[in-house]
Design a protein around this motif. Sequence first.
Motif, PDB file in Angstrom:
ATOM      1  N   UNK A 141      14.720  -1.192   6.782  1.00 37.48           N
ATOM      2  CA  UNK A 141      15.544  -1.124   5.569  1.00 37.48           C
ATOM      3  C   UNK A 141      14.674  -1.000   4.323  1.00 37.48           C
ATOM      4  N   UNK A 142      13.577  -1.757   4.283  1.00 38.83           N
ATOM      5  CA  UNK A 142      12.699  -1.725   3.117  1.00 38.83           C
ATOM      6  C   UNK A 142      11.963  -0.388   3.017  1.00 38.83           C
ATOM      7  N   UNK A 143      11.535   0.149   4.163  1.00 41.85           N
ATOM      8  CA  UNK A 143      10.863   1.448   4.156  1.00 41.85           C
ATOM      9  C   UNK A 143      11.816   2.533   3.665  1.00 41.85           C
ATOM     10  N   UNK A 144      13.050   2.489   4.122  1.00 45.43           N
ATOM     11  CA  UNK A 144      14.014   3.511   3.706  1.00 45.43           C
ATOM     12  C   UNK A 144      14.427   3.335   2.242  1.00 45.43           C
ATOM     13  N   UNK A 178      12.009 -17.142   2.343  1.00 44.40           N
ATOM     14  CA  UNK A 178      11.558 -16.247   1.277  1.00 44.40           C
ATOM     15  C   UNK A 178      11.165 -14.868   1.804  1.00 44.40           C
ATOM     16  N   UNK A 179      11.553 -14.551   3.036  1.00 42.97           N
ATOM     17  CA  UNK A 179      11.163 -13.273   3.638  1.00 42.97           C
ATOM     18  C   UNK A 179      11.588 -12.088   2.770  1.00 42.97           C
ATOM     19  N   UNK A 180      12.848 -12.077   2.340  1.00 42.78           N
ATOM     20  CA  UNK A 180      13.371 -10.929   1.604  1.00 42.78           C
ATOM     21  C   UNK A 180      12.669 -10.750   0.256  1.00 42.78           C
ATOM     22  N   UNK A 181      12.367 -11.865  -0.407  1.00 40.03           N
ATOM     23  CA  UNK A 181      11.652 -11.790  -1.686  1.00 40.03           C
ATOM     24  C   UNK A 181      10.249 -11.243  -1.457  1.00 40.03           C
ATOM     25  N   UNK A 182       9.611 -11.714  -0.418  1.00 42.39           N
ATOM     26  CA  UNK A 182       8.255 -11.273  -0.100  1.00 42.39           C
ATOM     27  C   UNK A 182       8.238  -9.787   0.253  1.00 42.39           C
ATOM     28  N   UNK A 183       9.237  -9.355   1.001  1.00 42.86           N
ATOM     29  CA  UNK A 183       9.320  -7.941   1.374  1.00 42.86           C
ATOM     30  C   UNK A 183       9.468  -7.045   0.149  1.00 42.86           C
ATOM     31  N   UNK A 184      10.281  -7.473  -0.788  1.00 43.31           N
ATOM     32  CA  UNK A 184      10.531  -6.655  -1.981  1.00 43.31           C
ATOM     33  C   UNK A 184       9.303  -6.531  -2.861  1.00 43.31           C
ATOM     34  N   UNK A 185       8.386  -7.511  -2.767  1.00 42.73           N
ATOM     35  CA  UNK A 185       7.184  -7.491  -3.598  1.00 42.73           C
ATOM     36  C   UNK A 185       5.969  -6.886  -2.893  1.00 42.73           C
ATOM     37  N   UNK A 186       6.062  -6.707  -1.572  1.00 41.12           N
ATOM     38  CA  UNK A 186       4.904  -6.298  -0.780  1.00 41.12           C
ATOM     39  C   UNK A 186       4.701  -4.791  -0.812  1.00 41.12           C
ATOM     40  N   UNK A 190       3.094   0.048   2.583  1.00 37.37           N
ATOM     41  CA  UNK A 190       2.274   0.338   3.759  1.00 37.37           C
ATOM     42  C   UNK A 190       2.024  -0.918   4.594  1.00 37.37           C
ATOM     43  N   UNK A 191       2.022  -2.063   3.939  1.00 37.64           N
ATOM     44  CA  UNK A 191       1.880  -3.321   4.671  1.00 37.64           C
ATOM     45  C   UNK A 191       3.143  -3.601   5.482  1.00 37.64           C
ATOM     46  N   UNK A 192       4.293  -3.269   4.927  1.00 42.14           N
ATOM     47  CA  UNK A 192       5.562  -3.454   5.648  1.00 42.14           C
ATOM     48  C   UNK A 192       5.629  -2.515   6.847  1.00 42.14           C
ATOM     49  N   UNK A 193       5.226  -1.262   6.632  1.00 38.27           N
ATOM     50  CA  UNK A 193       5.183  -0.302   7.745  1.00 38.27           C
ATOM     51  C   UNK A 193       4.203  -0.782   8.812  1.00 38.27           C
TER      52      UNK A 193
END
Length: 316
Positions: A126-129, A161-169, A172-175
Amino acid sequence: MTDVLVQPDCSPSAACERLDHCCLEAGNEPGAKRPPNTGARLWGRVRSKLLRQKLDPQAVQTKNWHMDVIEMNGIKVEFSMKFSSRDMSLKRTPSKKQTGVFGVKISVVTKRERSKVPYIVRQCIEEVEKRGIEEVGIYRISGVATDIQALKAVFDANNKDILVMLSDMDINAIAGTLKLYFRELPEPLLTDRLYPAFMEGIALSDPAAKENCMMHLLRSLPDPNLITFLFLLEHLKRVAEKEPVNKMSLHNLATVFGPTLLRPSEGESKGHPTLASDIWSHDVMAQVQVLLYYLQHPPISFAELKRNTLYFSTDV
């Protein structure tokens, strides 16, 4: 003199980066007289030597350290290296902690979460898209290792805090976290049991026979594996639709994910001493082709696959 130690689990590219850095530093030592382009030429010789050693079957098979020295215009590079086989460097180690998600069977995770696709897969995709689908080299360019490990830790801990961390990361780290999740599954997403059949199916020359075989293999996957695979498949197709911008074609994506989703079991590898070198050539190409086949296939429906299971039952 510059000492460079190439650790057993160090990739050739990482080793080359370290050697490059040391070559450049060597020419800047106090009192060193460095002719023009010495560093670049010396680096070229070191890299050529390193790659030749990597491709030498005897060097690959030995368990001993190999030491060498290359010198040019008063600059000397001394390095030691040894190599481990690909099956050891990518060995899947099941997690002893079953409360996390990394290294835990996908069926265990989906049952615990009461979901069809693991939460980590859904959120990373979801974050990548959302903000990375047009990123040049998405999934091909590596994320920062410390960021990936930080994301791994919060997903394993089910941190609020996963979602907050994802939005700030960094994207390429998420991928990279998504790729790491699939790489650390106790067995590949397309399973050890079906690996030989996938290799045989993709080699079929008759299009109709290949279609029947490849669809039957999908039906044979456990439901959590199949649903997650189809979910990932549709995501990768959407990424490839942005190829003019992100430069990631279906083939590029298959090259990145194929060897992660498909790999022979450890037992099979141990039974074939020469398999390690073969994997780098024939097997890896076949793994890529399997994923590419499904990526190029028209949309595959889970419900439709299951409806057709009856026609392929051995009881009929």
